[in-house]
Design a protein around this motif. Structure first.
Motif, PDB file in Angstrom:
ATOM      1  N   MET A   1       1.176  -1.162   0.074  1.00 40.57           N
ATOM      2  CA  MET A   1       0.327  -0.117   0.301  1.00 40.57           C
ATOM      3  C   MET A   1       0.970   1.276  -0.211  1.00 40.57           C
ATOM      4  N   SER A   2       0.553   2.376  -0.764  1.00 38.63           N
ATOM      5  CA  SER A   2       1.365   3.154  -0.727  1.00 38.63           C
ATOM      6  C   SER A   2       1.084   4.276   0.111  1.00 38.63           C
ATOM      7  N   GLU A   3       1.851   5.542   0.572  1.00 40.57           N
ATOM      8  CA  GLU A   3       2.325   5.648   1.682  1.00 40.57           C
ATOM      9  C   GLU A   3       1.414   7.154   1.505  1.00 40.57           C
ATOM     10  N   GLN A 116       3.262  17.587   0.706  1.00 33.88           N
ATOM     11  CA  GLN A 116       3.422  17.109  -1.054  1.00 33.88           C
ATOM     12  C   GLN A 116       2.564  17.934  -1.811  1.00 33.88           C
ATOM     13  N   ARG A 393      -4.476  13.539  -4.875  1.00 37.27           N
ATOM     14  CA  ARG A 393      -4.125  12.602  -5.051  1.00 37.27           C
ATOM     15  C   ARG A 393      -3.252  12.577  -7.186  1.00 37.27           C
ATOM     16  N   THR A 397       0.919  13.425  -7.713  1.00 40.85           N
ATOM     17  CA  THR A 397       0.987  12.573  -8.601  1.00 40.85           C
ATOM     18  C   THR A 397       1.911  13.825 -10.169  1.00 40.85           C
ATOM     19  N   ARG A 400       5.645  15.150  -8.375  1.00 44.42           N
ATOM     20  CA  ARG A 400       6.840  13.983  -8.569  1.00 44.42           C
ATOM     21  C   ARG A 400       7.546  14.783  -9.919  1.00 44.42           C
TER      22      ARG A 400
END
Length: 400
Positions: A1-3, A116, A393, A397, A400
């Protein structure tokens, strides 16, 4: 599972204690985001007696100090930030100190918490802080507007375009709570149309629901509002004077506060409505559920309302909604189906609408039922939080 995606939420309004109504919908969204693979961290102003850091419902909350003492921290949570700031030269200096502290705290959290995505609520003041962040980082950003900020910048549209132009070019998405706000922004600046998404305020269905333990009063009208020019409470008082002539059993309960309260109380006395109209200070959300469940009708006759939360919450609780054909209220009410829309600033027509609904329980109940199901389907917190989480999300993405 992603963070989980680490999201910094900037806001000048956030609950200070259990039941606080200040920024409650932001707290609800933050809490729901934790169930969607997002790790929200909130930055909000400090207020008297509050800790500078706490965890509320699983969400870390930082509160930045912007004055040497509690007594001097008066800009946030009073419901009149722009009046305080623009009212005097000292107000402008206080606001600059507020913004400097806001920026400093934001950059510190970004560095320490490895943020992020940044999400700001209201273009002023959070958008000003986001503009500084955009100039020094490559972090993706989401801006959310709820009404008051758009009304303010529309007065200074050209200056706003010049100042915020760089920020809007950096946004991943700009969410607004109604189609009215979307259209207002596009009229000022058509180039941002592709950034805009209508995403209504999430409602806490564990708080706002039809409560079988509360008896509904067929003669009770409630108004959850503020005593400001925008809310047009004076027109409501004039309308209710007409209502009582045709329906003497009618009662009006007003919940709120604001700068025009003394004037409104004077009108109540002037029209001899002391036995028909009561004013109560703002109450907690849990107490509001009881208010809405007791009411036959919930009314909000404001001008250029960004959304109209008092109506949609009341609909969740089974009250019949009456609002003006103005602003975001038209997103909530479909006239004659989910409630009634009336002409702005027309006390006679508002009175006729209220009398008709008070004297026709079958019609009132039918609209309340349709409105209740519409509100449940449209404003439930889970689906709205899921969509917002998807935007976060996407932004992460892209960053990044």
């Amino acid at each position: 599972m992603s963070e989980p995606v680490r999201l910094l939420i900037l806001t000048h309004n956030y609950p200070r204690f259990a039941g606080d109504f200040a920024g409650g919908f932001i707290a609800l969204l933050a809490r729901k985001l934790t169930e969607q693979g997002i790790a929200p961290i909130v930055l909000a102003p400090h207020d008297a007696g509050l800790p500078e850091y706490e965890v509320m419902d699983g969400v870390p909350v930082y509160r930045f100090r912007y004055a040497p003492t509690d007594a001097e921290e008066t800009i946030a949570y009073r419901g009149a930030m722009h009046q305080l700031v623009l009212g005097s030269v000292s107000g402008i200096f206080q606001f600059k100190r507020f913004l400097d502290a806001f920026r400093t705290a934001a950059f510190k959290i970004i560095a320490e918490q490895k943020i992020q995505v940044v999400a700001g609520n209201w273009l002023i003041p959070s958008g000003i802080v986001m503009k500084s962040i955009a100039s020094k980082t490559d972090l993706p950003m989401i801006l959310s507007s709820h009404g008051t900020d758009i009304r303010l910048i529309s007065k200074y549209a050209k200056l706003s375009r010049l100042y915020f132009g760089g920020l809007t070019r950096r946004l991943h998405r700009w969410t607004v709570v109604s189609s009215y706000l979307r259209d207002e922004i596009i009229e000022m600046e058509p180039s941002v149309g592709s950034l805009l998404e209508v995403l209504p305020l999430p409602h806490d269905e564990t708080i706002f629901f039809r409560d079988a333990a509360v008896e509904r009063d067929p003669n009770l009208v409630v108004a959850v509002t503020r005593f400001t020019d925008q809310k047009r409470v004076d027109f409501l008082i004039k309308a209710f004077a007409l209502v009582t002539e045709k329906h003497p059993a009618a009662k009006l309960e007003i919940y709120g506060g604001g700068p025009l309260q003394d004037s409104i109380q004077g009108m109540i006395k002037q029209f001899g409505l002391e036995t028909f109209v009561t004013i109560t200070p703002p109450v907690s959300q849990t107490a509001l559920r009881t208010v809405y469940n007791r009411a036959a009708i919930s009314v909000l006759n404001s001008y250029r309302e960004g959304f109209g939360l008092a109506l949609s919450e009341a609909m969740m609780c089974g009250a019949c909604a009456v609002g003006t054909r103005s602003g975001g209220i038209v997103d909530i009410i479909e006239d004659g189906k989910t409630g009634r829309l009336v002409e702005l600033d027309n006390s006679a027509k508002l009175a006729n609408c209220l009398v008709e609904l008070l004297q026709d329980p079958a019609k009132r109940s039918a609209m309340a039922e349709v409105g209740h199901h519409y509100a449940q389907a449209t404003y439930a917190s889970g689906p709205l939080a899921a969509r917002y989480a998807a935007l976060v999300r996407e932004a992460a993405t892209r960053g990044r």
